[in-house]
Design an enzyme around this catalytic site. Structure first.
Site, PDB file in Angstrom:
ATOM      1  N   ASP A   8       0.853  -1.187   0.000  1.00 37.87           N
ATOM      2  CA  ASP A   8       0.000   0.000   0.000  1.00 37.87           C
ATOM      3  C   ASP A   8       0.891   1.240   0.000  1.00 37.87           C
ATOM      4  OD1 ASP A   8      -2.160   1.676   0.209  1.00 37.87           O
ATOM      5  OD2 ASP A   8      -3.100   0.571   1.862  1.00 37.87           O
ATOM      6  N   ASP A 103      -3.293   2.598  -5.954  1.00 33.50           N
ATOM      7  CA  ASP A 103      -2.143   2.706  -5.042  1.00 33.50           C
ATOM      8  C   ASP A 103      -1.942   1.508  -4.125  1.00 33.50           C
ATOM      9  OD1 ASP A 103      -4.300   3.061  -3.387  1.00 33.50           O
ATOM     10  OD2 ASP A 103      -3.355   4.636  -2.197  1.00 33.50           O
ATOM     11  N   GLU A 104      -2.516   0.385  -4.468  1.00 35.86           N
ATOM     12  CA  GLU A 104      -2.294  -0.798  -3.616  1.00 35.86           C
ATOM     13  C   GLU A 104      -2.371  -2.068  -4.453  1.00 35.86           C
ATOM     14  OE1 GLU A 104      -5.517  -1.875  -0.927  1.00 35.86           O
ATOM     15  OE2 GLU A 104      -6.825  -0.534  -2.047  1.00 35.86           O
TER      16      GLU A 104
END
Length: 411
Positions: A8, A103-104
DNA sequence: TCTGGGGTCCTAGGACCC
DNA sequence: TCTGGGGTCCTAGGACCC
């Protein structure tokens, strides 16, 4: 037994903005828009979070809580580009990568011990590599399931690594709040609180039948989650499995509510064009077109229609959505938001003979030409709508440079 | 406080069919 | 008189996530 990494990125949007403007570093930064705009916070730097600012909070509230914060508009293209770099780093590390959002990501690291060593060692290498290749910090959670990996990466933030040793799942989860379980939001949290359940441990102590009674199938899944299992639904799936898109949509909230029909319908045209374009880019045909309509008082309706033949044409999308709009809009009522949504995707081949091929070819050429112009001059430069008076009012407003609206490229 | 934009998944009722 | 039981598609709404 699986070994799952959840990677993350830390304060992703803020960190990307800092790459473009290093003077932001260390400051209270709010990404999402200006302090007096309608809208919410997309991301806040850690310095801003100290003042109580968090994502999804109205920008105006954030401005009150943290008056000295720097407010920055979001730049989706930058985030997509950086997300691509993040993916490259991850993919280099493990072939089984699944981006869960911009974003992860989840990595299935099962059986990579010979290549990367034990989990913590592998995670440290990945962490370093991410920093050196992207200049971005991330946090990594490691566990036997997606759920445990995800929860542990949240606990590892910022810029940390946390490994939940197999067998220790229940002990790790027990002291956390029920809200820390992915899938438990505001509403579910309140429902659980009403039953006196506040911690994951309270959940784990409960008989499954009680949860089933109150929350049905969801309750059973919840009981499994309290033990750290990927119980049911998407969590159960293999890392890296099918990621075909299910829907494409665009919506727009006006800075000031409006009841001007021409303005409203020109917005629908623009949104239809954006949706159509994405369908074409993705080689998708949609059967169901949906209108979203939010009034001044925030009451929101959706109205959908399924077509006899699926489409990727701006004009067909627009025609449907305009029909839905005219049928359902309370004329004169002030509108806050409009949205256009396409779903029910079909294979291209099942459609091909429904348009005679000459007509189809002309359309494809026209649309490809329009798409190229938009690439060059921006989303606002081309419209297939002709003879609609006032159609460009809003885009003119948004594009003061005043690029001319081209006519119908079909001719 | 005054509430974005992009998604996913789930539920529930009614239509329709066998 | 009392009125089945699935299965599937469609639509509307809502919870949740980033």
């Amino acid at each position: 037994m699986r070994t799952i990494f959840h990677v993350d990125m830390d304060a992703f949007f803020v960190s990307v903005e800092e790459l473009f403007d290093p003077s932001l570093k260390g400051k209270a930064v709010v990404v999402g828009g200006q302090r007096d705009e309608r809208g919410v916070v997309s991301a806040a730097s850690y310095a801003a979070r100290k003042f109580g600012v968090h994502s999804a909070m109205p920008l105006r509230t954030a401005a009150k809580l943290c008056p000295h914060a720097v407010f920055v508009d979001g730049h989706p293209e930058r985030y997509r580009e950086c997300s691509g770099k993040v993916y490259e780093v991850l993919n280099h590390f493990s072939p089984q990568v699944e981006m869960a959002s911009i974003d992860e990501a989840y990595l299935d690291m099962t059986g990579t011990k010979r290549l990367h060593g034990p989990p913590l060692r592998a995670a440290h290498m990945l962490h370093q590599k991410m920093k050196s290749e992207t200049q971005l910090n991330c946090s990594i959670g490691i566990g036997v399931s997606r759920l445990v990996a995800k929860v542990s990466s949240a606990q590892a933030k910022p810029n940390g690594i946390l490994w939940i040793v197999p067998g220790e799942e229940a002990k790790f989860l027990a002291p956390l709040n029920v809200r820390d379980i992915p899938g438990v939001g505001k509403v579910m949290e309140q429902n659980l609180h009403a039953l006196g359940i506040r911690k994951v441990d309270d959940l784990a102590q409960l008989d499954e039948s009680v949860l089933k009674e109150h929350f049905g199938r969801w309750g059973l899944a919840l009981a499994g989650k309290a033990r750290g299992e990927d119980a049911g639904g998407w969590f159960d799936s293999e890392v890296g499995a099918d990621t075909d898109p299910k829907s494409i949509s665009h919506e727009h909230t006006y800075n000031e509510d409006t009841s001007d029909q021409e303005q409203l319908e020109s917005t629908l045209m623009r949104l239809s064009e954006m949706v159509g374009r994405r369908l074409r880019e993705g080689g998708l045909l949609a059967r169901t077109i949906q209108l979203k309509l939010r009034y001044k008082d925030f009451t929101t309706i959706t109205r959908a229609h399924s077509l006899a033949a699926s489409t990727q044409l701006d004009t067909e999308i627009f025609e449907q959505v305009r029909t839905l709009f005219r049928k359902n809009w309370h004329e004169g009522a002030e509108v806050r938001l409009l949205g256009v949504h396409a779903s029910g995707f079909e294979d291209r081949s099942s459609q091909i003979d429904l348009l005679d091929s000459g007509r189809e070819e002309r359309w494809n050429k026209a649309l490809a030409a329009a798409d190229r112009l938009r690439d060059k001059f921006g989303e606002s430069s081309v419209s297939l709508a002709t003879g609609m008076k006032g159609a460009f009012r809003e885009r003119t407003h948004e594009n003061p440079a005043g690029l001319p609206a081209k006519g119908n490229p079909q001719k």
